[in-house]
Every structure is written in C-alpha cells, then in structure tokens.
Design a protein around this motif. Structure first.
Motif, short mmCIF file in Angstrom:
data_model
loop_
_atom_site.label_atom_id
_atom_site.label_comp_id
_atom_site.label_asym_id
_atom_site.label_seq_id
_atom_site.Cartn_x
_atom_site.Cartn_y
_atom_site.Cartn_z
N TYR A 11 0.91 -1.15 0.00
CA TYR A 11 0.00 0.00 0.00
C TYR A 11 0.94 1.19 0.00
O TYR A 11 1.50 1.53 1.05
CB TYR A 11 -0.86 0.04 1.25
CG TYR A 11 -1.85 -1.10 1.39
CD1 TYR A 11 -3.01 -1.12 0.62
CD2 TYR A 11 -1.65 -2.11 2.33
CE1 TYR A 11 -3.94 -2.15 0.77
CE2 TYR A 11 -2.57 -3.13 2.47
CZ TYR A 11 -3.71 -3.14 1.70
OH TYR A 11 -4.63 -4.16 1.84
N ASN A 36 -3.52 -7.56 14.86
CA ASN A 36 -3.99 -6.46 14.02
C ASN A 36 -2.87 -6.02 13.09
O ASN A 36 -1.74 -5.87 13.52
CB ASN A 36 -4.35 -5.24 14.88
CG ASN A 36 -5.68 -5.40 15.56
OD1 ASN A 36 -5.73 -5.56 16.77
ND2 ASN A 36 -6.73 -5.41 14.81
N GLY A 37 -3.24 -5.82 11.84
CA GLY A 37 -2.25 -5.28 10.89
C GLY A 37 -1.28 -6.30 10.35
O GLY A 37 -0.35 -5.96 9.62
N ALA A 38 -1.47 -7.58 10.66
CA ALA A 38 -0.53 -8.62 10.20
C ALA A 38 -0.63 -8.86 8.70
O ALA A 38 0.32 -9.35 8.08
CB ALA A 38 -0.79 -9.93 10.95
N GLY A 39 -1.81 -8.51 8.13
CA GLY A 39 -1.99 -8.70 6.69
C GLY A 39 -3.07 -9.70 6.34
O GLY A 39 -3.16 -10.14 5.19
N LYS A 40 -3.88 -10.06 7.31
CA LYS A 40 -4.91 -11.08 7.08
C LYS A 40 -5.94 -10.60 6.04
O LYS A 40 -6.22 -11.29 5.07
CB LYS A 40 -5.61 -11.44 8.41
CG LYS A 40 -4.66 -11.88 9.50
CD LYS A 40 -5.36 -12.29 10.77
CE LYS A 40 -6.17 -11.18 11.45
NZ LYS A 40 -5.36 -10.06 11.97
N SER A 41 -6.51 -9.42 6.30
CA SER A 41 -7.51 -8.89 5.36
C SER A 41 -6.90 -8.67 3.99
O SER A 41 -7.54 -8.91 2.97
CB SER A 41 -8.08 -7.56 5.84
OG SER A 41 -8.59 -7.69 7.13
N THR A 42 -5.66 -8.21 3.97
CA THR A 42 -4.98 -7.95 2.70
C THR A 42 -4.89 -9.23 1.87
O THR A 42 -5.07 -9.20 0.65
CB THR A 42 -3.59 -7.35 2.95
OG1 THR A 42 -3.75 -6.16 3.72
CG2 THR A 42 -2.87 -7.03 1.66
N GLU A 160 -13.16 -11.96 9.72
CA GLU A 160 -13.56 -11.65 11.10
C GLU A 160 -15.07 -11.72 11.33
O GLU A 160 -15.68 -10.73 11.77
CB GLU A 160 -13.11 -10.22 11.47
CG GLU A 160 -11.64 -9.98 11.26
CD GLU A 160 -10.82 -10.13 12.53
OE1 GLU A 160 -11.39 -10.55 13.56
OE2 GLU A 160 -9.63 -9.84 12.48
N GLN A 192 -9.58 -12.91 14.72
CA GLN A 192 -8.77 -12.45 15.84
C GLN A 192 -8.98 -13.44 16.98
O GLN A 192 -8.12 -13.62 17.83
CB GLN A 192 -9.27 -11.08 16.32
CG GLN A 192 -9.03 -9.98 15.36
CD GLN A 192 -7.99 -9.01 15.85
OE1 GLN A 192 -7.58 -9.05 17.01
NE2 GLN A 192 -7.54 -8.14 14.97
P1 ATP Z 1 -6.87 -6.39 11.25
O1 ATP Z 1 -7.09 -7.60 12.05
O2 ATP Z 1 -6.58 -5.19 12.08
O3 ATP Z 1 -7.88 -6.16 10.18
P2 ATP Z 1 -5.11 -7.48 9.28
O4 ATP Z 1 -4.18 -8.56 9.68
O5 ATP Z 1 -6.31 -7.87 8.53
O6 ATP Z 1 -5.48 -6.65 10.53
P3 ATP Z 1 -4.51 -5.75 7.07
O7 ATP Z 1 -5.79 -5.02 7.12
O8 ATP Z 1 -4.31 -6.74 6.01
O9 ATP Z 1 -4.23 -6.45 8.46
O10 ATP Z 1 -3.35 -4.69 7.02
C1 ATP Z 1 -1.97 -5.00 6.82
C2 ATP Z 1 -1.15 -3.71 6.81
O11 ATP Z 1 -1.47 -2.93 5.68
C3 ATP Z 1 -1.38 -2.81 8.01
O12 ATP Z 1 -0.16 -2.27 8.39
C4 ATP Z 1 -2.32 -1.74 7.49
O13 ATP Z 1 -2.14 -0.53 8.16
C5 ATP Z 1 -1.90 -1.63 6.06
N1 ATP Z 1 -3.04 -1.25 5.20
C6 ATP Z 1 -4.18 -1.94 5.03
N2 ATP Z 1 -5.00 -1.33 4.17
C7 ATP Z 1 -4.38 -0.21 3.77
C8 ATP Z 1 -4.69 0.86 2.88
N3 ATP Z 1 -5.82 0.89 2.19
N4 ATP Z 1 -3.78 1.84 2.74
C9 ATP Z 1 -2.60 1.82 3.41
N5 ATP Z 1 -2.23 0.86 4.26
C10 ATP Z 1 -3.10 -0.15 4.44
#
Ligand code: ATP
Length: 235
Positions: A11, A36-42, A160, A192
């Motif tokens: 990103y 949180n923020g590990a990259g799961k949603s990504t 989630e 989570q």
């Molecule tokens: P959560 O449980 O908090 O949703 P996650 O494991 O799903 O966390 P992601 O949402 O995949 O984490 O985010 C991974 C990283 O990418 C984080 O550091 C987040 O801040 C960053 N990130 C996610 N979406 C964006 C975006 N649209 N723009 C910039 N950075 C992003």
C-alpha cells in the motif's frame, strides 16, 4: 484448490504482504490468524482482486486468477464476506440477499436458495422487509453470510465474522461456519478469535507483519506454546 504463491502486496510504501505461500484444499476449513495489521484482510482482498499484488501468483483449480476482475472471481466461485459486514443499509433484508445472486439468472434456483438461507437464519425470514441498517450487529453478520451464500460459492472467505459480537453470538457464528462446512463448502476464515478459529480449522497459518511464521493442523497450532503466548493470551 486455491493456491497462493509468494504473494507481495504494497500500500504505497507499506509492504503489507512479504511473500505469502499458502493453500486452501477442497472441503477444508483453513484459518489465518495473527495480530492487528498482520496482513490477514490484505490476503483475502488480494485473492478477491480488491488489491493488486506486485509479485506472486494466485491459482484456482490450476487456473491463474491473479489478474482476474473481482466480479469474475465471484463467478468462478470465490466469495468474500467482508469485515464489518458491508450490507446495504437502505435496502431490505431480502433485497440484500438478492444482491448476492447478481451473477446468476436461474430464478428457481435462486428462490430455493433464499428458502435455504431462511431455514439457516430464521431471524432473517422474520425481518425480510426490514431495512438492513436497522438489524442488530449479529443479524447483519448473518445477512452478510447469507448474501455471500447466494452466489453459490465453492470457497467462502470470511473476514472476522465474530468481530464485535457478544459471546453467545460468537458461538452461533461458529456453529454456522461448521454447518456450512458440513454441507461441503471450502472455507478460508480470518479471525482475531484465534482459539475458536483454530478449533474449527483443519489447517491454520499464523501471519506476523506480512509473513507466515507458523503453520500446521488447527488443533496442533492451538496447542503450540508460541501460539498460545502470542495469540491466545495464555502462557
Ligand atoms: P486487522 O485484524 O486489524 O484487520 P489485518 O491482519 O487484517 O489486521 P490488514 O488489514 O491486512 O491487516 O493490514 C496490513 C497492513 O497494511 C497494516 O499495516 C495496514 O495498516 C496496512 N493497510 C491496510 N489497508 C491499507 C490501505 N488501504 N492503505 C494503506 N495501508 C493499508
């Protein structure tokens, strides 16, 4: 059937996924856990083509879908239940359910599937004509799952599903996940609530700042000391 190889996502300057390799076999529940923020949603968003990876490959039944458009990925059978439910608040419950069938035109099949979803979620049947925005959090989650099932997915990805729900409803969501799975669905689940997710999952991956740091059968991971310390809040 769903394979991810060496996936990288940025990103802007943030390197959110740093080379993820994982697999979701047919008729299994696979879970991705991590802070949180590990990259799961990504990861899920990359599979759905909501973000474009800079490197790596995603294949489904051997076909490269890395650059396939989101709507076509749904047509191929991969559907995402997004975090935060994302239902259409101003539409009725029934209209939301119908939206899930956007890529289908088999009217009779659609009707039957709506009935099946109402059997699974009687609450939604009772509230068929209610604006979805007025449903409780738990009901909205049921609606998001029901809507996703309307596309008759082969793989259901859930981001989630228990987030923000009271403990009883969390149990209910996991009961539904097991029920959907027992009907032959393949599920990729992000949670989570790692304890509950690892209990239902055949296989799990632990994600830490964009890398997979551990993997194994769900129950083994749940018993792993490192996982317990870092993610399950147990020493
Ligand atoms: P959560 O449980 O908090 O949703 P996650 O494991 O799903 O966390 P992601 O949402 O995949 O984490 O985010 C991974 C990283 O990418 C984080 O550091 C987040 O801040 C960053 N990130 C996610 N979406 C964006 C975006 N649209 N723009 C910039 N950075 C992003």
């Amino acid at each position: 059937m769903l394979k991810i190889e060496d996936l990288h996502v940025y990103y802007g300057g943030i390197h959110a996924l740093k080379g993820i390799t994982m697999e979701v076999p047919e008729n299994k529940i696979v879970t991705l856990v991590g802070a949180n923020g590990a990259g799961k949603s990504t990861t899920l968003r990359a599979i759905s083509s909501l973000v474009q990876p800079t490197q790596g490959k995603i294949t489904f039944h051997g076909e490269d879908i890395t650059k396939t458009k989101t709507a076509d990925i749904v047509k191929k059978g991969i559907t995402l239940v997004p975090e935060g439910r994302r239902i259409f608040a101003n539409l009725t419950v029934l209209e939301n359910i119908n939206m899930g069938a956007f890529a289908r035109n088999d009217k009779d099949g659609i009707k039957k599937d709506i009935q099946r979803i109402y059997e699974m979620f009687p609450r939604l049947k009772e509230r068929e004509w209610q604006a979805a925005g007025t449903l409780s959090g738990g009901e909205q989650q049921m609606l998001a799952i029901g809507r996703a099932l309307m596309s008759r997915p082969a793989v259901l990805m859930m981001d989630e599903p228990s987030l923000g729900l009271a403990p009883l409803l969390v149990k209910e969501v996991f009961r539904i996940i097991k029920e959907i799975y027992s009907q032959g669905m393949t599920i990729l689940l992000i949670e989570q609530n790692a304890t509950a997710a690892l209990q239902v999952a055949d296989y799990g991956y632990v994600l830490e700042t964009g890398n997979i740091v551990l993997q194994g059968p769900g129950k083994e991971l749940a018993a792993n000391d490192e996982v317990k310390r870092a993610y399950l809040g147990k020493a």
